[in-house]
Scaffold this active site. Structure first.
Site, PDB file in Angstrom:
ATOM      1  NE  ARG A  15      21.926  34.095 -14.760  1.00  0.00           N
ATOM      2  CZ  ARG A  15      22.239  34.532 -13.559  1.00  0.00           C
ATOM      3  NH1 ARG A  15      22.317  33.693 -12.520  1.00  0.00           N
ATOM      4  NH2 ARG A  15      22.437  35.822 -13.340  1.00  0.00           N
ATOM      5  CG  ASP A  16      18.998  36.308 -11.544  1.00  0.00           C
ATOM      6  OD1 ASP A  16      19.378  35.424 -10.759  1.00  0.00           O
ATOM      7  OD2 ASP A  16      18.889  37.499 -11.222  1.00  0.00           O
ATOM      8  CG  HIS A 207      20.045  42.687 -10.958  1.00  0.00           C
ATOM      9  ND1 HIS A 207      20.047  41.799 -12.017  1.00  0.00           N
ATOM     10  CD2 HIS A 207      19.566  41.981  -9.905  1.00  0.00           C
ATOM     11  CE1 HIS A 207      19.593  40.624 -11.616  1.00  0.00           C
ATOM     12  NE2 HIS A 207      19.301  40.715 -10.327  1.00  0.00           N
ATOM     13  CG  HIS A 209      16.478  40.694  -6.275  1.00  0.00           C
ATOM     14  ND1 HIS A 209      16.476  39.340  -6.030  1.00  0.00           N
ATOM     15  CD2 HIS A 209      17.275  40.863  -7.360  1.00  0.00           C
ATOM     16  CE1 HIS A 209      17.231  38.721  -6.920  1.00  0.00           C
ATOM     17  NE2 HIS A 209      17.738  39.625  -7.725  1.00  0.00           N
ATOM     18  CB  CYS A 240      15.167  36.758  -2.340  1.00  0.00           C
ATOM     19  SG  CYS A 240      16.577  37.481  -1.485  1.00  0.00           S
ATOM     20  CG  ASN A 249      15.360  38.529 -10.610  1.00  0.00           C
ATOM     21  OD1 ASN A 249      16.388  39.181 -10.454  1.00  0.00           O
ATOM     22  ND2 ASN A 249      15.362  37.214 -10.744  1.00  0.00           N
TER      23      ASN A 249
END
Length: 307
Positions: A15-16, A207, A209, A240, A249
């Site tokens: 998803r992300d 979470h 990055h 990003c 990520n």
């Protein structure tokens, strides 16, 4: 504080990770990705998003993906739901968990969704209520917890405010997200030390990055604060959007390699994830940005040629 004995890795690649890909990734590839990740041992896979195809065309096939996956008992399949329409789609798709999202930065909230933080959280009240009524888990994600592309520093008090608002909605887990990857270990520990005073430590997740190369260092800092849930994306999928050309990520393979080295259990097979990273990178014609993944692939090929 000693390191946790075990952690849960939430795999967000389907998803992300994929949502920012410009070329549409076929539904079959998405389904294969989710199934292979679940088979590798992930307890939680972020599988799809029920947002308007107008805004995120890559996620337009969320219902088809959820219908096509081979569900493994004990695996949580999460979907992003921004509103009641998205929730209704998630309910029909038999999602195990919905993800709602807010920001710790007023500037970010205004710039991206044209409303205040308080207004954005209020919009999720009926969504969270409906999820609870239907026995679906609710996860709240807080963007820009360690910095904002528009206002810069984000006060810890702002993060605490949104955590408490998310908690009031009944969130089962809350993500502390470094959306643009500007956080450093010192700041990570400061934020988490404060947040754990107002929300259960075991239900908080990190979470991170990797825009500035700090993700693994921040994960280690979070471990020292007792955090036991982390998000990662296979092959480092996901850019990003607020820092052109930057990685997004943190790569799952790198996180697993770190955990294995620390003796922290994940229940996930690193070798399988390395193969999955190679699979999805080849499938979408994208460079695998996982350092551990590339190194282990190269080692495996070298071992094969030596035989």
């Amino acid at each position: 504080m000693s390191l946790p004995r075990a952690v849960k890795i939430v795999e967000v690649g389907p998803r992300d990770g994929l949502q920012n890909e410009k070329q549409f990734v076929s539904t079959d590839v998405k389904i294969a990705l989710v199934d292979r990740l679940a088979a590798a041992g992930f307890q939680n896979v972020e599988a799809a998003s029920f947002v308007s195809p107008k805004w995120v065309p890559q996620m337009a096939d969320g219902a088809e993906v959820m219908a096509g996956i081979a569900r493994r008992p004990g695996t949580i399949y999460s979907v992003l739901t921004p509103n009641m329409k998205g929730f209704e789609a998630a309910l029909a798709a038999r999602a195990d968990e919905i993800v709602i999202f807010g920001a710790a930065s007023e500037a970010f909230s205004q710039k991206n969704i044209n409303c205040s933080i308080a207004e954005s959280i209020a919009r999720f009240e009926p969504v969270a209520r409906a999820a609870k009524e239907n026995g679906i888990r609710v996860r709240g994600s807080i963007s820009c917890s360690l910095g904002c592309p528009y206002q810069g520093d984000v006060p810890v008090t702002s993060v605490l405010d949104v955590v408490q608002r998310m908690a009031a909605l009944g969130c089962d887990e809350i993500d502390i997200a470094d959306t643009i990857g500007v956080g450093t270990p010192k700041r990570t520990r400061e934020v988490l030390a404060s947040v754990t005073k107002v929300f259960p430590r075991e239900r908080l997740s990190g979470h991170f990055h990797d825009t500035y190369g700090q993700a693994l260092a921040n994960i280690y800092a979070a471990l020292l604060e007792g955090i036991e849930i982390f998000h990662a994306s296979v092959a480092g999928l996901g850019g990003c959007p607020y820092a052109k050309g930057a990685t997004g990520n943190v790569a799952t393979e790198d996180v697993l390699y770190l955990m294995n080295g620390l003796g922290v259990e994940t229940g996930v097979d690193l070798d399988q994830v390395v193969a999955i990273g190679d699979f999805i990178s080849n499938a979408i014609g994208r460079t695998n940005v996982s350092r551990a993944g590339r190194a282990l692939l190269a080692k495996a090929k070298s071992d094969e040629s030596a035989c």
